[in-house]
Design an enzyme around this catalytic site. Structure first.
Site, PDB file in Angstrom:
ATOM      1  N   GLU A 113       0.845  -1.184   0.000  1.00 13.73           N
ATOM      2  CA  GLU A 113       0.000   0.000   0.000  1.00 13.73           C
ATOM      3  C   GLU A 113       0.880   1.233   0.000  1.00 13.73           C
ATOM      4  OE1 GLU A 113      -1.792  -0.027   3.781  1.00 13.73           O
ATOM      5  OE2 GLU A 113       0.111  -0.267   4.761  1.00 13.73           O
ATOM      6  N   LEU A 209       7.586  -5.858   8.718  1.00 12.61           N
ATOM      7  CA  LEU A 209       6.910  -4.678   8.170  1.00 12.61           C
ATOM      8  C   LEU A 209       6.284  -3.804   9.254  1.00 12.61           C
ATOM      9  CD1 LEU A 209       5.023  -6.304   5.134  1.00 12.61           C
ATOM     10  CD2 LEU A 209       7.283  -5.310   5.135  1.00 12.61           C
ATOM     11  N   ASN A 241       8.647   0.341   9.238  1.00 18.21           N
ATOM     12  CA  ASN A 241       7.198   0.110   9.294  1.00 18.21           C
ATOM     13  C   ASN A 241       6.594   0.404   7.930  1.00 18.21           C
ATOM     14  OD1 ASN A 241       4.548  -0.163  10.015  1.00 18.21           O
ATOM     15  ND2 ASN A 241       4.425   1.782  11.084  1.00 18.21           N
ATOM     16  N   CYS A 242       6.085  -0.629   7.296  1.00 18.95           N
ATOM     17  CA  CYS A 242       5.595  -0.467   5.922  1.00 18.95           C
ATOM     18  C   CYS A 242       4.096  -0.683   5.821  1.00 18.95           C
ATOM     19  CB  CYS A 242       6.280  -1.459   5.002  1.00 18.95           C
ATOM     20  SG  CYS A 242       8.057  -1.362   5.039  1.00 18.95           S
ATOM     21  N   VAL A 243       3.414  -0.911   6.919  1.00 22.41           N
ATOM     22  CA  VAL A 243       1.986  -1.230   6.830  1.00 22.41           C
ATOM     23  C   VAL A 243       1.173  -0.089   7.427  1.00 22.41           C
ATOM     24  CG1 VAL A 243       0.233  -2.963   7.325  1.00 22.41           C
ATOM     25  CG2 VAL A 243       2.599  -3.645   7.097  1.00 22.41           C
TER      26      VAL A 243
END
Lengths: 426, 127
Positions: A113, A209, A241-243
């Site tokens: 996302e 993530l 942090n990718c979410v």
């Protein structure tokens, strides 16, 4: 601790055969940047692109946004424990390239996302549409595990940001600002009549993530502790942090933390900004108890009058947020919390997964469930493959005509819980 | 060291990775089904050890959820009950969006859920 920040305004990025900053233009030698990225054998290829404010460009899926900086004087280097050695940072002199960012993109997992639209209605929701962005889309080597791919992209972004920051080392900043906090006794003597205020900064720390690193240490495995606020300006905290695009704190947010910025604005005038207290958001409930106990303990030990608490994420962190708030209030320290809301598409549901009467001063970054419509963009940097399965998207989100109907949570930084966004009830 | 927890999961990856290593109760079903199972266990006197809304992937966007509870049963823990009830309330806000997802996406959701519960293992094993 005292840090002088020098700001170098960038009003354009261009590809060139030499990397340099000249008259506010960042010239980027693509080959040099690619060579740097491809030093990591886990990255098969990297594509570079430039996106300017106002262009009909959509960047997705965004992993991180990073502002280039360089340590000009004083101990340590940018991103200590990650790129630079682990020396304590936050003093001396640092230069930042303002008005631009390095954006990393790539489909690490199949529900990725994070959208940055450079124009149109989507651009209003993300601060990064106002920047000149150097976008890196990294492709992994065949068979690379998701953990390793995430790490490779994360490091590639930091390396390129440091490479670009280095170009500013010998320049004269357009603007200079000095930030200084004091030891406990010194601060009380200097500002005897001002309330003592700290910033309780909650860091995402749950797994792949969902991680944050402090001086290179995974925040999951840390105890609540203290930072000088200027340390974050040198990259002491970086994002893994990718979410949850709308409310993840990118590395850009950590470097330019608006809570830190605004507390410094009031420092010595209406309050005495004592320090940052960093704490985590683990999934294990006993960890939550320990970390929030320590937050309250440190607040009491420092004889604080008030704190601002910011969280990162939804659900699990709501519990940490409320535990921190209850316990800090219980030791006699006033709290104001910053969060965002998942109040349903109609905005009528309970906003957080936890609540308490002690949390009686709340600032919201907005309702992440709000439905938005994004027009087609002429150019996509990255890939739209997974818009239908990203957080806030759903089957049919990506229309045949290239428009997107989804929840606000698809947009990077839209409801940021440090308050680094533009949404307002006004 | 006595391992004193049970992992309730609907994630086949958690079941398979922890097979023979930790106590795992696997049952097929959706995200909400798993939360309701956790609530039943809390009603029966098990304590909640991990947060049921772990992860930033929203409830019902991912079908998978793994939650750690105590192996021992005692009187019902009101703190655990409050957390799981709040989680169920929060979950209801999110429509189910995981139906018909491609296998690769499902596998990635499984992996992320696995890493979330796996992050609790060192803490759970510490004492």
């Amino acid at each position: 601790m005292k840090l002088e920040m020098g700001y170098i305004n960038i009003h354009d990025i261009q590809f060139s055969n030499e990397s340099k900053v000249e008259n506010g233009v960042l010239y980027v030698d693509q080959d040099a940047v690619k060579k740097l990225v491809l030093e990591d054998e886990n990255i098969k290829s990297v594509t570079l692109d430039i996106a300017h404010p106002g262009e009909s460009v959509r960047i997705t899926p965004v992993k991180d946004v990073i502002e280039p900086r360089v340590k000009v004087e004083g101990p340590g280097g940018i991103f200590p424990g990650v790129i630079a050695k682990v020396d304590t940072v936050g003093s001396g002199k640092t230069y930042a390239l303002k008005g631009m960012a390095v954006v990393t993109a790539g489909k690490i997992v199949g529900f990725q996302e994070g959208i940055i639209d450079m124009s149109g209605p989507g651009a209003d929701y993300t601060p990064f549409s106002k920047l000149h962005n150097l976008v890196m889309v990294c492709e992994p080597v065949e068979g690379l595990a998701q953990h390793d791919y995430e790490r490779a992209v994360r490091f590639a972004g930091f390396k390129v940001a440091v490479y670009l920051g280095e170009l500013a080392r010998n320049l004269t900043p357009d603007e200079t600002k000095v930030f200084e906090t004091y030891g406990v006794k010194e601060g009380i003597e200097k500002f005897p009549n001002l309330p003592r205020v700290a910033y309780v900064h909650m860091l995402q720390s749950q797994g792949l993530l969902h991680d944050t690193y402090v001086y290179g240490v995974d925040a999951k495995r840390t105890l609540t502790t203290i930072l000088n606020p200027t340390e974050v300006m040198d990259g002491a905290i970086v994002s893994g942090n990718c979410v949850s695009a709308c409310d993840k704190n990118t590395t850009y947010h950590h470097l330019n933390n608006p809570v830190v910025h605004d507390l410094f604005e009031q420092h010595g005038k209406t309050l005495n900004y004592v320090c940052n207290i960093i704490t985590n958001e683990n999934v294990y409930l006993a960890d939550k108890q320990r970390s929030s106990d320590w937050s309250a303990k440190l607040c009491r030990l420092l004889d604080l009058d008030g704190v601002i608490v910011s969280q990162e994420g939804f659900g699990n962190p709501d519990t940490d947020l409320i535990m921190n708030t209850k316990k800090i209030e219980a030791v006699g320290v006033k709290t104001t919390i910053i969060t965002d809301e998942y109040a349903g598409q109609d905005g009528k549901s309970q906003s957080l997964a936890d609540a308490d009467p002690a949390a009686d001063a709340v600032v919201t970054g907005g309702n992440a469930n709000m439905v938005i419509h994004l027009p087609k963009m002429d150019k996509v940097i990255g890939m739209l493959d997974y818009v239908d399965v990203i957080a806030g998207g759903h089957e049919g989100s990506l229309k045949e005509d290239g428009t997107i109907e989804a929840e606000l949570q698809v947009i990077t930084g839209a409801t940021n819980e440090m308050g680094f966004n533009k949404l307002s009830a006004r | 060291m006595a391992v004193s927890f049970v992992i309730l999961t609907n994630n086949p990856l958690v079941r398979d990775r922890y097979a023979g290593q930790y106590s795992v109760e696997y049952q097929e079903g959706g995200y909400m089904d798993l939360l309701v199972r956790v609530r039943d266990k809390v009603h029966a006197g098990h304590k909640l050890l991990t947060h049921p809304l772990s992860g930033s992937v929203k409830p019902n966007e991912t079908p998978y959820k793994s939650v750690m509870i105590s192996q021992k049963r005692g009187t019902m823990d009101l703190g655990s009950l409050s957390v799981i009830e709040e989680a169920i309330t929060a979950c209801r806000k999110f429509p189910v969006r995981y139906e018909g997802l491609p296998q690769r996406v499902l596998e990635d959701f499984q992996l992320v859920d696995f890493t979330l519960i796996d992050s609790a293992i060192p803490s759970a094993s510490a004492f």
